[in-house]
Design a protein around this motif. Structure first.
Motif, PDB file in Angstrom:
ATOM      1  N   VAL A   9       0.731   0.136  11.559  1.00  0.00           N
ATOM      2  CA  VAL A   9      -0.362  -0.629  10.967  1.00  0.00           C
ATOM      3  C   VAL A   9       0.018  -0.976   9.527  1.00  0.00           C
ATOM      4  CG1 VAL A   9      -2.816  -0.695  10.383  1.00  0.00           C
ATOM      5  CG2 VAL A   9      -2.046   0.602  12.387  1.00  0.00           C
ATOM      6  N   LEU A  10       0.173  -2.260   9.254  1.00  0.00           N
ATOM      7  CA  LEU A  10       0.467  -2.721   7.903  1.00  0.00           C
ATOM      8  C   LEU A  10      -0.813  -3.289   7.296  1.00  0.00           C
ATOM      9  CD1 LEU A  10       3.822  -4.616   8.567  1.00  0.00           C
ATOM     10  CD2 LEU A  10       3.494  -2.218   7.933  1.00  0.00           C
ATOM     11  N   PHE A  11      -1.057  -2.971   6.043  1.00  0.00           N
ATOM     12  CA  PHE A  11      -2.275  -3.430   5.368  1.00  0.00           C
ATOM     13  C   PHE A  11      -1.916  -4.221   4.118  1.00  0.00           C
ATOM     14  CE2 PHE A  11      -5.337  -2.694   1.890  1.00  0.00           C
ATOM     15  CZ  PHE A  11      -6.406  -3.403   2.404  1.00  0.00           C
ATOM     16  N   SER A  12      -2.592  -5.359   3.946  1.00  0.00           N
ATOM     17  CA  SER A  12      -2.400  -6.177   2.759  1.00  0.00           C
ATOM     18  C   SER A  12      -3.742  -6.494   2.124  1.00  0.00           C
ATOM     19  CB  SER A  12      -1.690  -7.490   3.116  1.00  0.00           C
ATOM     20  OG  SER A  12      -1.652  -8.362   1.989  1.00  0.00           O
ATOM     21  N   ASP A  13      -3.787  -6.461   0.798  1.00  0.00           N
ATOM     22  CA  ASP A  13      -4.983  -6.902   0.067  1.00  0.00           C
ATOM     23  C   ASP A  13      -4.663  -8.130  -0.789  1.00  0.00           C
ATOM     24  OD1 ASP A  13      -3.407  -5.776  -1.879  1.00  0.00           O
ATOM     25  OD2 ASP A  13      -4.905  -4.368  -2.621  1.00  0.00           O
ATOM     26  N   ALA A  14      -3.640  -8.864  -0.403  1.00  0.00           N
ATOM     27  CA  ALA A  14      -3.223 -10.031  -1.189  1.00  0.00           C
ATOM     28  C   ALA A  14      -4.256 -11.157  -1.147  1.00  0.00           C
ATOM     29  CB  ALA A  14      -1.882 -10.543  -0.673  1.00  0.00           C
ATOM     30  N   ASN A  15      -5.205 -11.087  -0.211  1.00  0.00           N
ATOM     31  CA  ASN A  15      -6.273 -12.093  -0.139  1.00  0.00           C
ATOM     32  C   ASN A  15      -7.454 -11.758  -1.036  1.00  0.00           C
ATOM     33  OD1 ASN A  15      -6.899  -9.860   1.472  1.00  0.00           O
ATOM     34  ND2 ASN A  15      -8.235 -11.046   2.804  1.00  0.00           N
ATOM     35  N   MET A  16      -7.408 -10.625  -1.745  1.00  0.00           N
ATOM     36  CA  MET A  16      -8.506 -10.185  -2.616  1.00  0.00           C
ATOM     37  C   MET A  16      -8.281 -10.735  -4.017  1.00  0.00           C
ATOM     38  SD  MET A  16     -11.298  -8.408  -2.844  1.00  0.00           S
ATOM     39  CE  MET A  16     -12.324  -7.536  -4.050  1.00  0.00           C
ATOM     40  N   MET A  17      -9.111 -11.695  -4.416  1.00  0.00           N
ATOM     41  CA  MET A  17      -8.958 -12.342  -5.707  1.00  0.00           C
ATOM     42  C   MET A  17      -9.918 -11.792  -6.760  1.00  0.00           C
ATOM     43  SD  MET A  17      -6.547 -14.327  -4.957  1.00  0.00           S
ATOM     44  CE  MET A  17      -5.743 -14.654  -3.393  1.00  0.00           C
ATOM     45  N   SER A  18     -11.071 -11.316  -6.345  1.00  0.00           N
ATOM     46  CA  SER A  18     -12.055 -10.791  -7.298  1.00  0.00           C
ATOM     47  C   SER A  18     -11.651  -9.398  -7.759  1.00  0.00           C
ATOM     48  CB  SER A  18     -13.438 -10.733  -6.650  1.00  0.00           C
ATOM     49  OG  SER A  18     -13.944 -12.021  -6.388  1.00  0.00           O
ATOM     50  N   PRO A  19     -11.919  -9.050  -9.024  1.00  0.00           N
ATOM     51  CA  PRO A  19     -11.624  -7.701  -9.505  1.00  0.00           C
ATOM     52  C   PRO A  19     -12.600  -6.688  -8.920  1.00  0.00           C
ATOM     53  CG  PRO A  19     -12.755  -8.952 -11.199  1.00  0.00           C
ATOM     54  CD  PRO A  19     -12.480  -9.920 -10.080  1.00  0.00           C
ATOM     55  N   ALA A  20     -12.288  -5.408  -9.121  1.00  0.00           N
ATOM     56  CA  ALA A  20     -13.116  -4.343  -8.558  1.00  0.00           C
ATOM     57  C   ALA A  20     -14.525  -4.361  -9.123  1.00  0.00           C
ATOM     58  CB  ALA A  20     -12.462  -2.982  -8.812  1.00  0.00           C
ATOM     59  N   LYS A  69      -3.843   6.822  12.723  1.00  0.00           N
ATOM     60  CA  LYS A  69      -2.654   5.974  12.686  1.00  0.00           C
ATOM     61  C   LYS A  69      -2.064   5.997  11.282  1.00  0.00           C
ATOM     62  CE  LYS A  69      -2.869   4.003  16.835  1.00  0.00           C
ATOM     63  NZ  LYS A  69      -1.755   3.944  17.820  1.00  0.00           N
ATOM     64  N   ASN A  70      -0.771   5.780  11.195  1.00  0.00           N
ATOM     65  CA  ASN A  70      -0.112   5.750   9.896  1.00  0.00           C
ATOM     66  C   ASN A  70      -0.169   4.331   9.327  1.00  0.00           C
ATOM     67  OD1 ASN A  70       1.409   6.556   7.660  1.00  0.00           O
ATOM     68  ND2 ASN A  70       3.321   5.947   8.670  1.00  0.00           N
ATOM     69  N   TRP A  71      -1.006   4.134   8.309  1.00  0.00           N
ATOM     70  CA  TRP A  71      -1.121   2.829   7.662  1.00  0.00           C
ATOM     71  C   TRP A  71      -0.080   2.715   6.542  1.00  0.00           C
ATOM     72  CZ3 TRP A  71      -6.013  -0.396   7.599  1.00  0.00           C
ATOM     73  CH2 TRP A  71      -6.831  -0.103   8.700  1.00  0.00           C
TER      74      TRP A  71
END
Length: 423
Positions: free
Chosen positions: A124-135, A235-237
């Motif tokens: 399982v690969l995870f990406s947050d590259a689509n997250m433009m707003s800050p926390a 699962k190993n992310w």
């Protein structure tokens, strides 16, 4: 002269002179509300007439009544369920981009079946590259960081980005348990478990610990998320921040209406912020609250009387500035769009539910409205049911008062009770 005649015609459409003067006395010079900025509008939804207004053109900090904008945007853009993921697969590998869904292991919402969804994949690969707003949103107060109403925004949150706290003896036990090694005693004079500003280290005083703060935000990071997600799914992310490809699949997760209802009744800031991220995801396939707000204002909300200064989903920001007459116009849009039964389920009810459970009490409920409160600001926007049985829309907004919010609410309740008798 034309404007004056038009306004007068609307003003006295259903209020007689005595009723108008009573409202003027309750809200005008010499009243409690003359000591700070107060805006009010009463609107007849049937005749589409303004019955009374005071300072309805002035801008106020709306606080959580901003969530009405989030509600409207969610109803317009999202369908009947959340979109949890966008993903691509290759053999036994799946790559995931979160879509802002707030429901995973948060409260008692219907849960996306992650274990079943991921069962056939080894990697399982995870990406947050689509997250433009800050926390954190623009204009949020920095010292709210350890309160549950200021959880961070992320593309695929888990546990609401909160640590749950319970008192066992004189010490805290936390969930998820992976945070337990980061709990430390201190001799500082604190009564709750408090998080360090810069890290996920938590401190408590065994002599004073109360555990009244049941949830505390943790600092999010990709590394922490994949650890929590791996523990939750078996699962190993792996974190791999690649861009979302144009060709991908979508996975829809939880029913939307319960999330909207919880946001409205309990004024849940976290849900409001994640909803605006989901709106952006649906519109642009990227999580950008600012862009989603800009889109809504240019399209579905272009005709509001006064352009709002609207910057976040929850109303945590003091940069939000909105007029009472714009609030009424927005609420009318929602009123025309949502079936009555659903609308009343979404709105806190005086003396009965949500943030109005302990106020505006009556044998027959007469206030159905969204509240908004932060220091020196309190507003109420929604429906009032008159003695005649007819419903009217109103916005009652207060800013810059030096008193406790409870005192302002009591005085507002007197006005609304009087108004109920009139209409």
């Amino acid at each position: 002269m034309f404007l004056l005649v038009f306004f007068s015609t609307n003003l006295f459409g259903q209020l007689n002179r005595d009723q108008y003067l009573k409202l003027e006395s309750a809200l005008g010079e010499g009243s409690f509300f003359n000591g700070h900025l107060t805006g009010f509008m009463l609107y007849d939804l049937d005749s589409q007439r303004v019955l009374y207004e005071k300072n309805s053109h002035q801008r106020f900090i709306p606080a959580s009544t901003t969530k009405l904008f989030t509600l409207f945007s969610s109803l317009i853009v999202l369908n009947d369920s959340t979109q949890t993921l966008r993903y691509v697969t290759e053999g036994k590998t799946i790559k995931i981009w979160g879509s802002g869904d707030p429901s995973w292991k948060y409260k008692k919402f219907f849960q996306p079946e992650f274990r079943e969804f991921l069962a056939t994949y080894d990697k399982v690969l995870f990406s947050d590259a689509n997250m433009m707003s800050p926390a954190f949103g623009y204009g949020w107060q920095w010292d709210d960081y350890y309160y549950n109403y200021s959880a961070e925004r992320t593309s695929l949150p888990i546990y609401g980005n909160l640590v749950q706290v319970k008192k066992v003896g004189n010490a805290p036990t936390v969930f998820p348990p992976s945070f337990q090694p980061d709990i430390f005693p201190t001799q500082r004079t604190i009564r709750e478990l408090e998080r360090d500003f810069h890290s996920n280290k938590f401190y408590y005083n065994p002599n004073n610990f109360r555990a009244k703060e049941e949830f505390i935000p943790f600092i999010t990071s990709p590394e922490l998320f994949i650890k929590l997600a791996s523990d939750a799914t078996g699962k190993n992310w792996i974190y791999q921040p690649d861009s979302l490809p144009k060709i991908h699949q979508e996975w829809r997760g939880a029913p939307l209406f319960p999330i909207l209802k919880e946001m409205m009744l309990e004024s849940d800031n976290y849900l409001a912020e994640q909803l605006m991220l989901m709106v952006s995801d649906r519109l642009f396939q990227r999580l950008d609250t600012e862009r989603a707000i800009e889109y809504m204002l240019k399209t579905y909300l272009y005709d509001l009387p006064d352009k709002p200064q609207w910057v976040d989903g929850s109303g945590l920001s003091r940069h939000d500035l909105i007029t009472p007459r714009t609030m009424v116009a927005l609420f009318e849009k929602i009123y025309r769009m949502v079936p009555d039964q659903q609308l009343f389920e979404l709105l806190p009810t005086g003396g009965k539910s949500g943030t109005l459970e302990n106020s505006y009490r009556a044998e027959q409920p007469y206030i159905f409205a969204k509240t908004g409160t932060m220091s020196n600001n309190h507003s109420l926007v929604g429906l009032i049911k008159g003695k005649s049985g007819k419903y009217y829309c109103f916005a009652f907004m207060n800013s810059n008062y030096p008193w406790k919010a409870s005192e302002v609410r009591r005085e507002m309740e007197k006005v609304m009770g009087m108004l109920r008798e009139m209409i």
